[in-house]
Design a protein around this motif. Structure first.
Motif, PDB file in Angstrom:
ATOM      1  N   ARG A 150      33.867  51.106  59.657  1.00 51.77           N
ATOM      2  CA  ARG A 150      32.520  51.558  60.015  1.00 51.77           C
ATOM      3  C   ARG A 150      31.888  50.611  61.018  1.00 51.77           C
ATOM      4  O   ARG A 150      32.393  49.516  61.272  1.00 51.77           O
ATOM      5  N   ASN A 195      26.791  61.805  66.044  1.00 62.24           N
ATOM      6  CA  ASN A 195      26.969  61.049  64.789  1.00 62.24           C
ATOM      7  C   ASN A 195      28.160  61.580  63.998  1.00 62.24           C
ATOM      8  O   ASN A 195      28.921  60.815  63.409  1.00 62.24           O
ATOM      9  N   GLU A 239      31.715  59.713  62.760  1.00 61.37           N
ATOM     10  CA  GLU A 239      32.245  59.748  61.383  1.00 61.37           C
ATOM     11  C   GLU A 239      33.711  60.172  61.367  1.00 61.37           C
ATOM     12  O   GLU A 239      34.524  59.617  60.640  1.00 61.37           O
ATOM     13  N   ASP A 276      37.075  58.214  60.040  1.00 57.78           N
ATOM     14  CA  ASP A 276      38.024  58.823  59.094  1.00 57.78           C
ATOM     15  C   ASP A 276      39.447  58.811  59.666  1.00 57.78           C
ATOM     16  O   ASP A 276      40.406  58.487  58.963  1.00 57.78           O
TER      17      ASP A 276
END
Ligand SMILES: Cc1ncc(C[n+]2csc(CCOP(=O)(O)OP(=O)(O)O)c2C)c(N)n1
Ligand code: SF4
Ligand SMILES: [Mg+2]
Length: 345
Positions: A21, A34, A38, A42
């Motif tokens: 992150r 955004n 993410e 992942d």
């Protein structure tokens, strides 16, 4: 007695997802960018990429700010508007053993950066180039970009009367070897595409429709959540089996186009659109051009070539990165220069 918190889930190199992150996003809540950050987190977590072996490159724009919001342990360079390709080229030539992820916007790529973009695509440098495509210059308050569709409307009612540049058709024509389009709201498709991209050796160009909730998410926009939910037409369903996973998953091979990736991973493209062959370059460009004429928004992997030499192969570069070669190997000795000067006399 308090019970111990369960150990965090780790990936196949033993890292928890927090190691992938970044900082807290300062973008508008609901911005498609955004969601793309993410999925990048992942994908790198699931593929077990070492964060310290990644270079994050970007230009200028809301999209280009996003590398601050993922992979804080990686290397990063936030360049001048539209100039990320040149900076990435230099960095990759200095160390081609890194995983390079470039994040750009439709303005950063298709307007100010177009000259740089086309030369990056024709070199087939090993990197993943992502366009977070909202059809507007989000950071400078929502003017049309060159990917805005003909006839789409700004909030103010201004209609775009210029045809859109299809960055996927352009990238395929120019020489990129893995080209696809996705939607920030399609978690499954985007994640599979990013994981497959991490296994590819060559230029990956992904155009990801990413709605700007502040300036381009209204009626009349063709890059809004609603428009994409209603008009997204996948050309193939992407199944990706990483080299470290169990490859023996049952499927009906008649409907699937199977691609063996360089690292031994397996990409399975289930045909949803007639008999679409993702290795046929001319057909890929034609399909995209026809879709544009018919106002269709195709998504999926349009083109893949796992054979073409990369820029690193073409330059016959040694495996050891230039950046870590000793001066004794990169600089000819004085005697060699003296001999050259004598020969030129
Ligand atoms: C040389 C230069 N020209 C113009 C600008 C102003 N500018 C900043 S961001 C931007 C457009 C960004 O649009 P896009 O790449 O689509 O990113 P988004 O904000 O939509 O994600 C512009 C024109 C600049 N920063 N530098
Ligand atoms: S202005 Fe648009 S592109 Fe920029 S952060 Fe807000 S929603 Fe995203
Ligand atoms: Mg934009």
């Amino acid at each position: 007695m308090a019970t111990a918190a369960p150990a965090p889930k780790v990936n196949y190199i033993g890292l928890p997802i927090v190691d992938y992150r970044g900082g807290k996003s300062t973008l508008c809540a609901g911005c498609g960018h955004n969601a793309i950050s993410e999925r990048i987190v992942d994908a790198l977590f699931e593929m077990g990429v070492e964060p310290e072996r990644v270079m994050k490159m970007s230009g200028i724009g809301c999209s280009s700010k996003t590398p601050a919001y993922f992979l804080s342990r990686s290397h990063a360079f936030n360049g001048v508007h539209g100039r990320m390709p040149a900076i990435s080229t230099g960095a990759i030539l200095a160390n081609h053993t890194m995983t390079t992820i470039g994040v750009s916007g439709d303005g950063d790529t298709a307007s100010i950066g177009m000259g740089q973009f086309v030369h990056l695509m024709r070199r087939n440098l090993p990197m993943i180039y992502i366009i977070e495509d909202n059809g507007v210059y989000g950071l400078t308050k929502g003017q049309f970009s060159a990917t805005a569709d003909l006839g789409s409307k700004l909030k103010t009612g201004v209609v775009n009367d210029l045809p859109a540049i299809d960055t996927c058709a352009l990238a395929i024509q120019l020489g990129a070897t893995f080209v696809g389009r996705s939607f920030s709201g399609d978690k499954k498709q985007l994640l599979s595409m990013l994981k497959a991209a991490l296994s590819h050796k060559g230029t990956v160009m992904l155009d990801v429709i990413s709605p700007c909730v502040t300036f381009n998410d209204h009626e009349g926009s063709t890059k809004s959540y609603k428009f994409m939910q209603e008009n997204d037409e996948p050309i193939n369903e992407i199944g990706f089996v990483a080299s470290f996973d169990d490859i023996a998953v049952d499927y009906d091979s008649g409907e699937v186009y199977e691609v063996e990736m360089h690292d031994g991973s397996n990409l399975r493209l289930r045909k949803l659109h007639e008999d679409y062959d993702p290795t046929d370059k001319a057909n890929a460009v034609r399909t995209l051009m026809e879709a544009q004429d018919n106002n269709e928004i195709l998504t999926g992997i349009f083109y893949i070539d796992t054979e073409k030499a990369t820029f690193i192969d073409q330059l016959n570069m040694v495996n050891e990165p230039l950046a870590s070669l000793p001066v004794s190997l990169t600089r000819p000795p004085k005697s060699a220069l003296d001999a050259l000067m004598t020969a030129l006399k």
